[in-house]
Design an enzyme around this catalytic site. Structure first.
Site, PDB file in Angstrom:
ATOM      1  N   ASP A  14       0.857  -1.188   0.000  1.00 38.85           N
ATOM      2  CA  ASP A  14       0.000   0.000   0.000  1.00 38.85           C
ATOM      3  C   ASP A  14       0.891   1.235   0.000  1.00 38.85           C
ATOM      4  O   ASP A  14       1.672   1.450   0.936  1.00 38.85           O
ATOM      5  CB  ASP A  14      -0.902  -0.020   1.240  1.00 38.85           C
ATOM      6  CG  ASP A  14      -2.013   1.009   1.175  1.00 38.85           C
ATOM      7  OD1 ASP A  14      -2.168   1.650   0.111  1.00 38.85           O
ATOM      8  OD2 ASP A  14      -2.725   1.181   2.175  1.00 38.85           O
ATOM      9  N   ASP A 108      -2.782   2.596  -6.130  1.00 36.82           N
ATOM     10  CA  ASP A 108      -1.780   2.666  -5.065  1.00 36.82           C
ATOM     11  C   ASP A 108      -1.695   1.435  -4.164  1.00 36.82           C
ATOM     12  O   ASP A 108      -1.002   1.470  -3.150  1.00 36.82           O
ATOM     13  CB  ASP A 108      -2.030   3.898  -4.198  1.00 36.82           C
ATOM     14  CG  ASP A 108      -3.393   3.879  -3.517  1.00 36.82           C
ATOM     15  OD1 ASP A 108      -4.256   3.091  -3.941  1.00 36.82           O
ATOM     16  OD2 ASP A 108      -3.592   4.645  -2.560  1.00 36.82           O
ATOM     17  N   GLU A 109      -2.372   0.358  -4.515  1.00 39.01           N
ATOM     18  CA  GLU A 109      -2.249  -0.842  -3.682  1.00 39.01           C
ATOM     19  C   GLU A 109      -2.491  -2.106  -4.501  1.00 39.01           C
ATOM     20  O   GLU A 109      -3.188  -2.089  -5.507  1.00 39.01           O
ATOM     21  CB  GLU A 109      -3.201  -0.792  -2.486  1.00 39.01           C
ATOM     22  CG  GLU A 109      -4.663  -0.719  -2.840  1.00 39.01           C
ATOM     23  CD  GLU A 109      -5.562  -0.767  -1.607  1.00 39.01           C
ATOM     24  OE1 GLU A 109      -5.291  -1.567  -0.686  1.00 39.01           O
ATOM     25  OE2 GLU A 109      -6.539  -0.001  -1.576  1.00 39.01           O
TER      26      GLU A 109
END
Length: 365
Positions: A14, A108-109
């Site tokens: 993350d 983003d993850e």
């Protein structure tokens, strides 16, 4: 004698305050300062906040007005999604150096199944550390990671030592970790569900574990089975590298409320153009168009239409959205318009799932 099922090694990576961190990286003058991506002092909603802003209670989905109340020194930055996509691709390239079993959840993850990885490294913890170090060196951003036996626990663990940290939950630690965990930390338990659990005397994983499956089903329906399983460390969902996009959307919050249909159509035309570009870039099309309307009193309305054919052309998207806009009288002046396309043609494509068939006798954390 039955075969021993493999113990999986899952990493959840993350990125730390991704949008805000990209802006601070690209604009050194913003480093160390409280910034919010999206929104404004008067309008809109915060998409992301830097850690400096979070200290003042500024967070995503907060109105720009509330954000500036919390932090008068807050700096608003216009989002640059093309840039975020560019950075995200670089990060995923690093992931694929370690495994092909990468399941992106957003820009983003992502989940990585490193049970059988390309580096031949039996330690998922060391792999996570190496991946984070490479992201920092090659991209310039920090990331946090959670490592455990399934996606659920890895996801929870990644939030533990943020920012720029990681946490490993070994097979031997799973049950104790989950029993001590605050119910609000359980991924998938939202604010409303947490409040309901509090009223039932469920405050920790141990409290949740004490309830029978019948009790949980009676109070939470089908979700009760999910809660019963996860608190026992049971999550059989696999890392799926072929996740299919379900919809694609764009929306704009206006600086001033719109009451003129002419101005609304101008904005709708711009949004349709943006959606069309995204569809064509992703090489997909859809049959269902939904128009999102948020009024000045913050009430939300959605109008949808399903066509007999797939569309991605800007003019067709605009005409369909326009029909929905004039489908019925607007309740008030409008502060936000959005268009989403779903029922995509990707859903008709066959998805090949990769499954590990080897037996892993040692977890090797």
């Amino acid at each position: 004698m039955s075969e021993i099922p493999p113990v999986r090694k899952i990493i959840h990576v993350d990125m730390d305050a991704f949008y805000a961190s990209v802006e601070q990286m690209d604009h050194p003058e913003l480093k160390g300062k409280p910034i919010a991506v999206g929104g404004s002092e008067k309008r809109g909603v915060v998409s992301a906040a830097s850690y400096e802003a979070r200290k003042f209670g500024v967070k995503s989905a907060m109105s720009g007005i509330q954000a500036i109340r919390n932090c008068p020194e807050l700096i608003f930055v216009k989002p640059r999604f093309d840039r975020y996509h560019e950075i995200s691709k670089k990060i995923r390239t690093i992931f694929y150096d370690y495994t092909d079993l990468v399941e992106p959840l957003s820009l983003d993850e992502a989940y990585l199944d490193v049970t059988n990885n390309k580096k031949g490294n039996p330690s998922a913890s060391l792999l996570a550390k190496e991946i984070r170090e490479r992201i920092l060196k090659e991209v310039g951003l920090t990331a946090s990671a959670g490592i455990s036996i399934n996606k659920f626990i890895a996801k929870v663990a990644s939030d533990y030592n943020k920012p720029n940290g990681q946490k490993t939950i070994t097979p031997e630690e799973v049950h104790e970790f989950l029993e001590k965990l605050d119910i609000r930390k359980f991924y998938g338990v939202g604010k409303v569900t947490a409040e309901k659990m509090y009223q039932l005397g469920i405050f920790t994983g141990k409290d949740l574990k004490s309830k029978s499956i019948e009790y949980l089903e009676a109070h939470f329906g089908k979700s009760g089975i999910h809660y019963y399983n996860i608190v026992r460390g049971i999550d059989k969902s696999e890392v799926k590298p072929n996740r299919v996009r379900k919809s694609l959307a764009a929306e704009h919050t206006f600086n001033e409320n719109l009451s003129s249909e002419i101005f609304m159509l101008e904005r709708l035309d711009q949004i349709a153009n943006e959606v069309s570009k995204r569809l064509n870039k992703s090489k997909v099309a859809g049959k269902t168009l939904s128009l999102k309307i948020k009024y000045s009193d913050f009430t939300l309305q959605t109008r949808s239409k399903t066509l007999h054919y797939y569309i991605s052309d800007k003019s067709l998207i605009f005409e369909t959205a326009k029909d929905l806009l004039f489908q019925e009288k607007l309740n008030n002046s409008v502060r936000l318009l959005g268009i989403s396309i779903s029922n995509l043609n990707t859903e008709t494509k066959k998805i090949l799932e990769q499954k590990s068939i080897s037996v892993q006798l040692k977890f090797g954390f």
